[in-house]
Design a protein around this motif. Sequence first.
Motif, PDB file in Angstrom:
ATOM      1  N   SER A 107     -26.665  74.871   7.936  1.00  0.00           N
ATOM      2  CA  SER A 107     -25.946  75.338   9.121  1.00  0.00           C
ATOM      3  C   SER A 107     -24.578  75.860   8.693  1.00  0.00           C
ATOM      4  CB  SER A 107     -25.794  74.228  10.166  1.00  0.00           C
ATOM      5  OG  SER A 107     -25.005  73.166   9.679  1.00  0.00           O
ATOM      6  N   SER A 108     -24.072  76.804   9.474  1.00  0.00           N
ATOM      7  CA  SER A 108     -22.729  77.342   9.233  1.00  0.00           C
ATOM      8  C   SER A 108     -22.113  77.677  10.583  1.00  0.00           C
ATOM      9  CB  SER A 108     -22.787  78.574   8.323  1.00  0.00           C
ATOM     10  OG  SER A 108     -23.497  79.618   8.953  1.00  0.00           O
ATOM     11  N   GLU A 109     -20.783  77.644  10.627  1.00  0.00           N
ATOM     12  CA  GLU A 109     -20.059  77.843  11.879  1.00  0.00           C
ATOM     13  C   GLU A 109     -19.089  79.013  11.756  1.00  0.00           C
ATOM     14  OE1 GLU A 109     -17.557  74.778  14.115  1.00  0.00           O
ATOM     15  OE2 GLU A 109     -19.353  73.640  13.543  1.00  0.00           O
ATOM     16  N   SER A 110     -18.984  79.781  12.833  1.00  0.00           N
ATOM     17  CA  SER A 110     -18.030  80.889  12.893  1.00  0.00           C
ATOM     18  C   SER A 110     -17.377  80.887  14.266  1.00  0.00           C
ATOM     19  CB  SER A 110     -18.740  82.235  12.702  1.00  0.00           C
ATOM     20  OG  SER A 110     -19.443  82.256  11.492  1.00  0.00           O
ATOM     21  N   ARG A 111     -16.118  81.281  14.316  1.00  0.00           N
ATOM     22  CA  ARG A 111     -15.418  81.373  15.596  1.00  0.00           C
ATOM     23  C   ARG A 111     -15.698  82.724  16.234  1.00  0.00           C
ATOM     24  NH1 ARG A 111     -11.661  79.020  18.503  1.00  0.00           N
ATOM     25  NH2 ARG A 111     -11.169  77.417  16.998  1.00  0.00           N
ATOM     26  N   ILE A 112     -15.943  82.689  17.533  1.00  0.00           N
ATOM     27  CA  ILE A 112     -16.044  83.910  18.326  1.00  0.00           C
ATOM     28  C   ILE A 112     -14.856  83.849  19.277  1.00  0.00           C
ATOM     29  CG2 ILE A 112     -17.444  85.232  19.945  1.00  0.00           C
ATOM     30  CD1 ILE A 112     -19.851  83.537  19.011  1.00  0.00           C
ATOM     31  N   LEU A 144     -15.358  80.794  21.502  1.00  0.00           N
ATOM     32  CA  LEU A 144     -16.533  79.958  21.303  1.00  0.00           C
ATOM     33  C   LEU A 144     -16.791  79.819  19.814  1.00  0.00           C
ATOM     34  CD1 LEU A 144     -18.777  81.776  23.932  1.00  0.00           C
ATOM     35  CD2 LEU A 144     -17.658  79.557  24.238  1.00  0.00           C
ATOM     36  N   LYS A 145     -17.668  78.906  19.454  1.00  0.00           N
ATOM     37  CA  LYS A 145     -18.122  78.750  18.081  1.00  0.00           C
ATOM     38  C   LYS A 145     -19.600  79.095  18.041  1.00  0.00           C
ATOM     39  CE  LYS A 145     -15.535  76.470  15.217  1.00  0.00           C
ATOM     40  NZ  LYS A 145     -15.045  76.907  13.968  1.00  0.00           N
ATOM     41  N   GLN A 146     -19.972  79.879  17.052  1.00  0.00           N
ATOM     42  CA  GLN A 146     -21.369  80.224  16.813  1.00  0.00           C
ATOM     43  C   GLN A 146     -21.842  79.376  15.644  1.00  0.00           C
ATOM     44  OE1 GLN A 146     -22.388  84.396  16.487  1.00  0.00           O
ATOM     45  NE2 GLN A 146     -23.880  83.937  14.891  1.00  0.00           N
ATOM     46  N   ILE A 147     -22.879  78.572  15.871  1.00  0.00           N
ATOM     47  CA  ILE A 147     -23.451  77.748  14.812  1.00  0.00           C
ATOM     48  C   ILE A 147     -24.820  78.317  14.486  1.00  0.00           C
ATOM     49  CG2 ILE A 147     -24.124  75.432  14.094  1.00  0.00           C
ATOM     50  CD1 ILE A 147     -22.219  74.429  16.372  1.00  0.00           C
ATOM     51  N   ASP A 148     -24.974  78.741  13.239  1.00  0.00           N
ATOM     52  CA  ASP A 148     -26.243  79.296  12.782  1.00  0.00           C
ATOM     53  C   ASP A 148     -26.945  78.260  11.920  1.00  0.00           C
ATOM     54  OD1 ASP A 148     -26.095  81.957  13.901  1.00  0.00           O
ATOM     55  OD2 ASP A 148     -24.471  82.313  12.471  1.00  0.00           O
ATOM     56  N   TYR A 149     -28.192  77.975  12.263  1.00  0.00           N
ATOM     57  CA  TYR A 149     -29.023  77.041  11.518  1.00  0.00           C
ATOM     58  C   TYR A 149     -30.148  77.814  10.839  1.00  0.00           C
ATOM     59  CZ  TYR A 149     -27.052  73.503  14.689  1.00  0.00           C
ATOM     60  OH  TYR A 149     -26.216  72.691  15.405  1.00  0.00           O
ATOM     61  N   THR A 150     -30.569  77.321   9.698  1.00  0.00           N
ATOM     62  CA  THR A 150     -31.816  77.761   9.106  1.00  0.00           C
ATOM     63  C   THR A 150     -32.780  76.601   9.323  1.00  0.00           C
ATOM     64  OG1 THR A 150     -30.670  79.059   7.441  1.00  0.00           O
ATOM     65  CG2 THR A 150     -32.984  78.548   7.025  1.00  0.00           C
ATOM     66  N   GLY A 165     -30.533  78.898  27.129  1.00  0.00           N
ATOM     67  CA  GLY A 165     -29.601  79.616  26.270  1.00  0.00           C
ATOM     68  C   GLY A 165     -28.379  78.806  25.901  1.00  0.00           C
ATOM     69  N   THR A 166     -28.162  77.658  26.547  1.00  0.00           N
ATOM     70  CA  THR A 166     -27.007  76.839  26.207  1.00  0.00           C
ATOM     71  C   THR A 166     -27.290  75.914  25.028  1.00  0.00           C
ATOM     72  OG1 THR A 166     -27.614  75.130  27.808  1.00  0.00           O
ATOM     73  CG2 THR A 166     -26.111  76.860  28.558  1.00  0.00           C
ATOM     74  N   ILE A 167     -28.546  75.620  24.763  1.00  0.00           N
ATOM     75  CA  ILE A 167     -28.898  74.803  23.591  1.00  0.00           C
ATOM     76  C   ILE A 167     -29.255  75.723  22.436  1.00  0.00           C
ATOM     77  CG2 ILE A 167     -30.518  73.099  22.668  1.00  0.00           C
ATOM     78  CD1 ILE A 167     -30.748  72.013  25.559  1.00  0.00           C
ATOM     79  N   VAL A 168     -30.226  76.584  22.643  1.00  0.00           N
ATOM     80  CA  VAL A 168     -30.596  77.583  21.640  1.00  0.00           C
ATOM     81  C   VAL A 168     -30.272  78.944  22.239  1.00  0.00           C
ATOM     82  CG1 VAL A 168     -32.493  78.637  20.360  1.00  0.00           C
ATOM     83  CG2 VAL A 168     -32.417  76.150  20.631  1.00  0.00           C
ATOM     84  N   PHE A 169     -29.296  79.628  21.655  1.00  0.00           N
ATOM     85  CA  PHE A 169     -28.944  80.965  22.123  1.00  0.00           C
ATOM     86  C   PHE A 169     -30.036  81.947  21.729  1.00  0.00           C
ATOM     87  CE2 PHE A 169     -26.854  85.099  21.387  1.00  0.00           C
ATOM     88  CZ  PHE A 169     -26.473  85.371  22.685  1.00  0.00           C
ATOM     89  N   GLU A 170     -30.476  81.857  20.468  1.00  0.00           N
ATOM     90  CA  GLU A 170     -31.615  82.652  20.026  1.00  0.00           C
ATOM     91  C   GLU A 170     -32.245  82.005  18.800  1.00  0.00           C
ATOM     92  OE1 GLU A 170     -30.651  86.693  19.045  1.00  0.00           O
ATOM     93  OE2 GLU A 170     -28.995  86.131  17.742  1.00  0.00           O
ATOM     94  N   ALA A 171     -33.552  82.205  18.679  1.00  0.00           N
ATOM     95  CA  ALA A 171     -34.308  81.669  17.548  1.00  0.00           C
ATOM     96  C   ALA A 171     -35.283  82.727  17.057  1.00  0.00           C
ATOM     97  CB  ALA A 171     -35.064  80.407  17.953  1.00  0.00           C
ATOM     98  N   GLY A 172     -35.244  82.983  15.767  1.00  0.00           N
ATOM     99  CA  GLY A 172     -36.163  83.941  15.160  1.00  0.00           C
ATOM    100  C   GLY A 172     -35.932  85.373  15.582  1.00  0.00           C
ATOM    101  N   GLU A 209     -26.765  78.612  17.938  1.00  0.00           N
ATOM    102  CA  GLU A 209     -26.242  77.816  19.055  1.00  0.00           C
ATOM    103  C   GLU A 209     -24.806  78.302  19.304  1.00  0.00           C
ATOM    104  OE1 GLU A 209     -25.558  73.078  20.016  1.00  0.00           O
ATOM    105  OE2 GLU A 209     -25.388  73.760  17.957  1.00  0.00           O
ATOM    106  N   ILE A 210     -24.419  78.438  20.561  1.00  0.00           N
ATOM    107  CA  ILE A 210     -23.061  78.838  20.914  1.00  0.00           C
ATOM    108  C   ILE A 210     -22.425  77.660  21.663  1.00  0.00           C
ATOM    109  CG2 ILE A 210     -21.612  80.484  22.167  1.00  0.00           C
ATOM    110  CD1 ILE A 210     -23.189  81.875  19.966  1.00  0.00           C
ATOM    111  N   VAL A 211     -21.277  77.195  21.175  1.00  0.00           N
ATOM    112  CA  VAL A 211     -20.605  76.039  21.796  1.00  0.00           C
ATOM    113  C   VAL A 211     -19.143  76.390  22.058  1.00  0.00           C
ATOM    114  CG1 VAL A 211     -22.149  74.344  20.722  1.00  0.00           C
ATOM    115  CG2 VAL A 211     -20.038  74.993  19.558  1.00  0.00           C
ATOM    116  N   PRO A 212     -18.503  75.681  22.999  1.00  0.00           N
ATOM    117  CA  PRO A 212     -17.078  75.907  23.234  1.00  0.00           C
ATOM    118  C   PRO A 212     -16.271  75.564  21.984  1.00  0.00           C
ATOM    119  CG  PRO A 212     -18.041  74.653  25.040  1.00  0.00           C
ATOM    120  CD  PRO A 212     -19.075  74.728  23.960  1.00  0.00           C
ATOM    121  N   ALA A 213     -15.218  76.355  21.727  1.00  0.00           N
ATOM    122  CA  ALA A 213     -14.374  76.123  20.536  1.00  0.00           C
ATOM    123  C   ALA A 213     -13.379  75.001  20.802  1.00  0.00           C
ATOM    124  CB  ALA A 213     -13.635  77.394  20.175  1.00  0.00           C
TER     125      ALA A 213
END
Length: 164
Positions: free
Chosen positions: A53-58, A67-73, A119-126, A160-164
Amino acid sequence: MGRATVRAALQTFLTGTPGITTLYKDAPWEMTGDNWQTNSLPGTPGFLHLDHSSESRIALGGEHGGLKQIDYTASLVLLYQYVIPSTVASKDVWVDGLDSLLDAVVTRIRSNRAANTDGTIVFEAGNQDQGIQISQDLPHWDHGGGKVRNWVRVEFKVTEIVPA
């Protein structure tokens, strides 16, 4: 939210995919034979593993908003097993069930980009660039047990998109 919530959503979403007999939330410490075969048909237990997983600020409006974007593999590890019948017309018929299983998994992941969440738990998958990738080991024949086994990993990206 977080890892446990994302994992639970993915497990719920992928449970019931045709060909998967049991879906664990990660690698179980033990599996018994009933995880595989049902009336001598190919059966496949699987488990989810969040590899990375990795995190980036939006941020719009500076450092205090956004917001924070958390990308999982995520990896769906499939433990495919085929029981070789006493009479077969073709020695490679075992792969037909595996191909059907992989098609069913990919179809399921494609079916809803938010993995059946709002969309609040999984914003997008695959759905991202190279969002779904499949790695397949070479088959292993258990001649004494009359089985063909093939381990497969369906790797897909989850955001996943979460509040920053």
